[in-house]
Design an enzyme around this catalytic site. Sequence first.
Site, mmCIF file in Angstrom:
data_model
loop_
_atom_site.group_PDB
_atom_site.id
_atom_site.type_symbol
_atom_site.label_atom_id
_atom_site.label_comp_id
_atom_site.label_asym_id
_atom_site.label_seq_id
_atom_site.Cartn_x
_atom_site.Cartn_y
_atom_site.Cartn_z
ATOM 1 N N HIS A 103 -35.033 23.447 3.399
ATOM 2 C CA HIS A 103 -34.775 24.542 3.800
ATOM 3 C C HIS A 103 -33.628 25.387 3.638
ATOM 4 O O HIS A 103 -33.612 26.564 4.278
ATOM 5 C CB HIS A 103 -34.925 24.204 5.419
ATOM 6 N N GLU A 404 -9.362 4.565 -19.672
ATOM 7 C CA GLU A 404 -8.515 3.817 -20.241
ATOM 8 C C GLU A 404 -8.821 2.910 -21.479
ATOM 9 O O GLU A 404 -8.385 2.655 -22.430
ATOM 10 C CB GLU A 404 -7.859 2.750 -19.312
ATOM 11 N N ARG A 407 -8.349 4.151 -24.864
ATOM 12 C CA ARG A 407 -6.938 3.683 -25.514
ATOM 13 C C ARG A 407 -7.059 2.203 -25.891
ATOM 14 O O ARG A 407 -6.716 1.776 -26.929
ATOM 15 C CB ARG A 407 -6.082 3.898 -24.483
ATOM 16 N N ARG A 428 -0.322 2.298 -15.879
ATOM 17 C CA ARG A 428 -0.792 3.630 -15.812
ATOM 18 C C ARG A 428 0.500 4.376 -15.128
ATOM 19 O O ARG A 428 0.508 5.550 -15.178
ATOM 20 C CB ARG A 428 -1.728 3.858 -14.565
ATOM 21 N N HIS A 530 -6.468 8.880 -8.642
ATOM 22 C CA HIS A 530 -7.340 8.059 -9.030
ATOM 23 C C HIS A 530 -7.643 6.692 -8.029
ATOM 24 O O HIS A 530 -8.765 6.330 -7.743
ATOM 25 C CB HIS A 530 -7.009 7.200 -10.427
ATOM 26 N N HIS A 531 -6.835 6.135 -7.601
ATOM 27 C CA HIS A 531 -6.909 5.161 -6.516
ATOM 28 C C HIS A 531 -5.867 5.002 -5.713
ATOM 29 O O HIS A 531 -4.642 5.360 -5.858
ATOM 30 C CB HIS A 531 -6.571 3.812 -7.601
ATOM 31 N N GLU A 560 -11.505 -1.188 -1.661
ATOM 32 C CA GLU A 560 -10.335 0.027 -2.077
ATOM 33 C C GLU A 560 -9.912 0.517 -0.651
ATOM 34 O O GLU A 560 -9.021 1.075 -0.252
ATOM 35 C CB GLU A 560 -10.859 1.196 -2.676
ATOM 36 N N ARG A 570 -1.989 -0.201 -9.522
ATOM 37 C CA ARG A 570 -3.321 -1.177 -9.803
ATOM 38 C C ARG A 570 -3.398 -1.241 -11.412
ATOM 39 O O ARG A 570 -3.197 -0.139 -11.887
ATOM 40 C CB ARG A 570 -4.440 -0.676 -9.055
HETATM 41 O O1 MEZ Z 1 -9.843 0.260 -13.426
HETATM 42 C C1 MEZ Z 1 -10.122 1.293 -13.527
HETATM 43 O O2 MEZ Z 1 -9.448 2.168 -12.702
HETATM 44 C C2 MEZ Z 1 -10.440 1.943 -15.047
HETATM 45 C C3 MEZ Z 1 -10.551 0.731 -15.972
HETATM 46 C C4 MEZ Z 1 -10.504 3.154 -15.214
HETATM 47 C C5 MEZ Z 1 -10.784 3.678 -16.442
HETATM 48 O O3 MEZ Z 1 -9.816 4.252 -17.205
HETATM 49 O O4 MEZ Z 1 -11.973 3.336 -17.101
#
Ligand code: MEZ
Length: 598
Positions: A103, A404, A407, A428, A530-531, A560, A570
């Site tokens: 709607h 990550e 890398r 990180r 991120h966390h 989390e 972390r």
């Molecule tokens: O655990 C994570 O936050 C993670 C591995 C993230 C990522 O860069 O892929």
Amino acid sequence: MTRKTMVPALLLTAALLIAASIAWGADSSKSSFLSGVHKKNNVTCADCHGKSLAVDDSETALNKNCRGCHGGFEELAAKTKEHINPHKSHLGDTNCTACHKGHVASKAYCNYCHSFAMKIPAMGTEQESSDKKWVQESAPGKKELKSTRVESADVVVIGAGGSGYVASITAHDAGAKVILLEKMPITGGNSMLAAGGINAARTRYQERLGMHDDPAEMVKETMKGGRDKNDPELVKVLAYKSADAVDFLVSLGADMTDLVRSGGVAVDRTHRPVGGAAVGPHLIKVYRDNAAKRNIDVRVNSEVVQILSDGKGRVTGVQVKGKHSGVYTINAKAVIDTAGGFAANNELVGFYKPQFKETASSNQPGATGEGMFLAEKIGAKLIDMEQIQIHPTMGGDTKVLVSETVRGSGAILVNHAGKRFVNELTTRDKASAAILAQPEKSAFLVLGEGIRKSNVQIDGYIALGLVQEADSVAGLAAKMGVPADVLTATVVAYNKAFEAKKDPEFQRQDIPRPVDGPKYYAIWVKPGRHHTMGGVKINTEAQVIGKDGKPIAGFYAAGEVTGGVHGWNRLGGNAITDTVVFGRIAGSNAASFIKNEK
Ligand code: MEZ
């Protein structure tokens, strides 16, 4: 008219008005939308809503009818000609109504995190901001809501991300009747977006490859990464139960065969699906399938507004606000809080860490932290709330996390002068600080063909337009706007370090691949939220700890939403471990708590 007959009568009147407005083509926003494809095909209210016109919170019947007419995800994905295919995304097979509305104009759920000007039927092109404040129904000052009905369950789980699913499946398998509640229109939480993998020490997959790992090392590295601010007892549980966690996932049907290295770790401990596919969408599909197989009652669009207790410290259930069904109570013998963190909540992040308020967030829009405050309201202790992780590599000005594992697969971090400036696999916090110390506060990931091929996620970044490519390093440098001679020297030095298995410049421990051709790639990256490491305090049994230092009876938490496991930083790959290890403990302990109380 009695109260009993008044409600159905009102509903019927509303339904008749809707039906009438469609039939008469009235120029309201509802009818003008419905006059589109639905009008053309003479769709009636009952075609979508069924004869009763009732809609449950999960919009189950409605979605079945959408599929009946429009086809399922696979069918729709096959028909899509656009470059970005929303019916074939990492969100998996979700409700049609998460994006399409009956709607009001449809809106792409994807646009909460991405910036796609996607055309979807009856959708305006305007972008929805994911930064809008989530209205917390239980916020102080809000009036108490009245329940209109009461249900019951053995265990209620708040939040259908990774921890929520694991806790629900575990509690169900231990004999409990479980209801899993999710406030968002789709399940998955932040786990759905997890790109990396699950860290686990001494697994059969490591042993198969002749790799030696030790949970004691995982404890040491997790503590060091967390700047020794973690709860060491929780970390021991995390590490020593991590291999079991991988076995549990495999027993549910997951593939965890590929290994890669994460920052701050000296071995390949991060397990993920073959080819380097993102772990989150894979796991959420596995969880959804397992929950469906078990007939677990999973409800989306169902926000918990209050955790209930008997006034003597024992948790007795929750109050829920259903999108369609209104406010109701579920009496439960145990409650598990798996509602996730708050890195998507600009206000809250700004409150705890003002300097991070304006950074982009990698999180799904529901990561707004209510689960922590609902718990605090009934006496739970919150810890480390100001510890918010900044991930080093979000794609340029987007909300897309560049994993990550890119890398970990061998890519290097290069600054705007064309030079490496940090060990790419440091923790990180350090990698982010090094990028933010650059004058441009951004950097590039540079990689070659071998690295691209080893990590299927890079194809996704290419599809999203985040990647520049060239046939030579000098050509890539021109596209990046960095000096070609400097970037060439950087790549040559790194490839020598690969040959020598020694990185004299930055002491990177693991260089799995060189940066080699025929094609070279660069991704512009910036750090982003991120966390959230803080949250509800728990003990090793996943019991929620009150402000008095004692466990709150019948109350468990995992993932989390909790604090203590990761300390002040972390490690990549430890979040999924956290969700599985503590999700299992919470599910199993909630189920035995109920049995023992009988
Ligand atoms: O655990 C994570 O936050 C993670 C591995 C993230 C990522 O860069 O892929």
